[in-house]
Design an enzyme around this catalytic site. Structure first.
Site, short mmCIF file in Angstrom:
data_model
loop_
_atom_site.label_atom_id
_atom_site.label_comp_id
_atom_site.label_asym_id
_atom_site.label_seq_id
_atom_site.Cartn_x
_atom_site.Cartn_y
_atom_site.Cartn_z
N THR A 92 -2.68 3.83 0.27
CA THR A 92 -3.79 3.07 0.03
C THR A 92 -3.23 1.68 -0.47
O THR A 92 -2.59 1.49 -1.30
CB THR A 92 -4.46 3.54 -1.25
OG1 THR A 92 -5.01 4.90 -0.90
CG2 THR A 92 -5.80 2.66 -1.22
N LYS A 167 -11.45 2.94 3.30
CA LYS A 167 -10.94 3.73 1.87
C LYS A 167 -11.35 2.85 0.68
O LYS A 167 -12.04 3.30 -0.57
CB LYS A 167 -9.39 3.69 1.95
CG LYS A 167 -8.67 4.18 0.64
CD LYS A 167 -8.84 5.61 0.37
CE LYS A 167 -8.27 5.89 -0.92
NZ LYS A 167 -8.46 7.26 -1.32
N LYS A 242 -6.37 0.73 -9.52
CA LYS A 242 -5.88 -0.03 -8.45
C LYS A 242 -6.69 -0.24 -6.98
O LYS A 242 -7.00 -1.17 -6.57
CB LYS A 242 -4.74 0.74 -7.91
CG LYS A 242 -3.96 0.42 -6.53
CD LYS A 242 -3.04 1.50 -6.30
CE LYS A 242 -2.79 1.39 -4.69
NZ LYS A 242 -1.76 2.22 -3.98
P1 NAD Z 1 3.95 8.48 -5.73
O1 NAD Z 1 4.26 7.43 -6.73
O2 NAD Z 1 3.92 9.75 -6.47
O3 NAD Z 1 4.79 8.53 -4.49
C1 NAD Z 1 5.03 7.19 -3.85
C2 NAD Z 1 6.67 7.30 -3.53
O4 NAD Z 1 7.14 6.25 -2.74
C3 NAD Z 1 7.57 7.56 -4.86
O5 NAD Z 1 8.19 8.79 -4.68
C4 NAD Z 1 8.61 6.35 -4.56
O6 NAD Z 1 10.04 6.74 -5.09
C5 NAD Z 1 8.58 6.32 -3.01
N1 NAD Z 1 8.85 4.84 -2.64
C6 NAD Z 1 8.67 3.50 -3.01
N2 NAD Z 1 9.05 2.66 -2.42
C7 NAD Z 1 10.12 3.31 -1.47
C8 NAD Z 1 11.06 2.83 -0.56
N3 NAD Z 1 11.17 1.38 -0.23
N4 NAD Z 1 11.58 3.70 0.17
C9 NAD Z 1 11.43 4.93 0.04
N5 NAD Z 1 10.44 5.50 -0.90
C10 NAD Z 1 9.81 4.58 -1.74
O7 NAD Z 1 2.48 8.06 -5.14
P2 NAD Z 1 1.33 9.04 -4.61
O8 NAD Z 1 0.59 9.54 -5.49
O9 NAD Z 1 2.04 9.93 -3.66
O10 NAD Z 1 0.38 7.92 -3.86
C11 NAD Z 1 0.66 7.62 -2.46
C12 NAD Z 1 -0.22 6.56 -2.16
O11 NAD Z 1 -1.30 7.53 -1.95
C13 NAD Z 1 -0.69 5.46 -2.93
O12 NAD Z 1 -0.84 4.47 -2.20
C14 NAD Z 1 -2.01 6.08 -3.49
O13 NAD Z 1 -2.70 5.02 -4.06
C15 NAD Z 1 -2.62 7.06 -2.58
N6 NAD Z 1 -3.32 8.23 -2.85
C16 NAD Z 1 -2.72 8.77 -3.98
C17 NAD Z 1 -3.93 9.86 -4.42
C18 NAD Z 1 -3.28 10.76 -5.44
O14 NAD Z 1 -4.32 11.55 -5.95
N7 NAD Z 1 -2.15 10.92 -5.83
C19 NAD Z 1 -4.74 10.30 -3.59
C20 NAD Z 1 -5.23 9.40 -2.43
C21 NAD Z 1 -4.52 8.30 -2.29
#
Ligand code: NAD
Length: 291
Positions: A92, A167, A242
């Protein structure tokens, strides 16, 4: 299409990559965090040592990252290595970055899709996410079978960027509806009206919403509500905040104001500053009760 580079193996990315792997795709996973890589390895996901290695022979690149800067930096790097691949971003992120990412792909001749999700970690684990896609028709059709391995509903919302737009608009409604529901229960408590009585009335009346009947902010009224477990393990308040800020940015970028989103953001921000940032966003009712 069989080999997928999956970048970002966090709370959402790891179960999504695991579902792709279970569907028969060959996964080359990568995350810049060692602890995320260790967790993925312990679950048997096939990992690469670097983004460069993940890009080798990739038919598709899927990103699941925290924000627009991360997506742009990963896409820039990966497009230089795998321009023949289909690029799908499930994060997102802000609309301007999503549009820039599509522009980078277009400049390299790559097909690209923005495909943010709803359904949370539970939906990711169960392979039941909803994907909201912004893409040209040919890119969407190529991405659809991949997304079907991770989701239950795949919606083509329109051209590049319009998945993120859907979204952002959906979560604006959710954030405002939850804040309004929590406010109504707080007022009811103050007026001596029981939560059960308000629930019994509003759940079959015009105050009805998903925030009330599936995710009630008061404990004991709906079976799967995070309120029943002390507002733990749900959709974190900081993520809702966010998304509301993304709505405000998108509105500002198109000359519109979103006063409802701004009022809700202020309430979640207060809850976050009181220590509720990691709690489920429905916990905002606790901050309202304290006031
Ligand atoms: P998270 O922080 O658990 O995972 C993101 C991962 O990306 C981390 O492990 C981080 O180390 C990795 N990362 C960051 N930069 C990187 C790079 N340059 N190279 C490789 N890896 C890299 O986040 P999440 O909860 O999995 O959410 C991911 C996305 O999904 C976000 O945009 C969030 O808004 C969206 N989202 C989350 C949820 C939820 O319930 N968690 C629900 C819907 C949408």
């Amino acid at each position: 299409m069989s080999r997928i580079a999956f970048i970002g193996l966090g709370a959402m990315g790891l179960p999504m990559a695991a579902n792709l792997s279970a569907s028969g795709y060959e996964i080359a996973g990568f995350d810049c965090s060692a602890s995320a890589r260790d967790k993925a390895a312990s679950q048997g996901l096939r990992l690469s040592d670097s983004m460069e290695q993940a890009a080798e022979d990739a038919d598709a690149v899927v990103t699941m990252l925290q924000n627009g800067d991360q997506v742009l930096s990963v896409w820039e790097g990966m497009l230089g290595l795998a321009a023949d691949a289909l690029f799908i971003d499930c994060s997102t992120i802000d609309l301007a970055s999503a549009r820039r990412a599509h522009g980078l792909a277009r400049a390299r001749g790559a097909l690209s899709v923005d495909a943010p999700v709803s359904g949370g970690v539970a939906g990711a684990q169960a392979g039941k996410l909803t994907f909201m896609c912004g893409a040209e028709r040919d890119a969407f059709e190529k991405a659809e079978p991949i997304l079907q391995s991770m989701g239950a509903r795949i919606v083509h919302c329109g051209g590049p960027g319009l998945g993120q737009a859907a979204k952002i608009c959906n979560n604006l409604m959710l954030g405002v509806a939850m804040a309004a529901t929590a406010e109504a229960f707080t007022l009811a408590e103050q007026l001596g009206l029981s939560s059960q009585a308000l629930f019994d009335v509003a759940s079959v009346s015009s105050g009805q919403s998903w925030s009330l009947t599936s995710y009630c902010p008061v404990a004991g009224l709906t079976p799967d509500s995070p309120a029943n477990r002390g507002y733990k393990a749900g959709f974190q308040t900081k993520l809702m905040l966010k998304d509301l800020r993304l709505a405000e940015m998108a509105a500002a970028g198109s000359g519109l104001e979103t006063p409802m989103a701004s009022a809700a953001a202020r309430l979640y921000s207060e809850f976050e500053s009181e220590g509720g940032g990691e709690d489920d966003f429905s916990g905002v009712i606790q901050a309202m009760r304290r006031r």
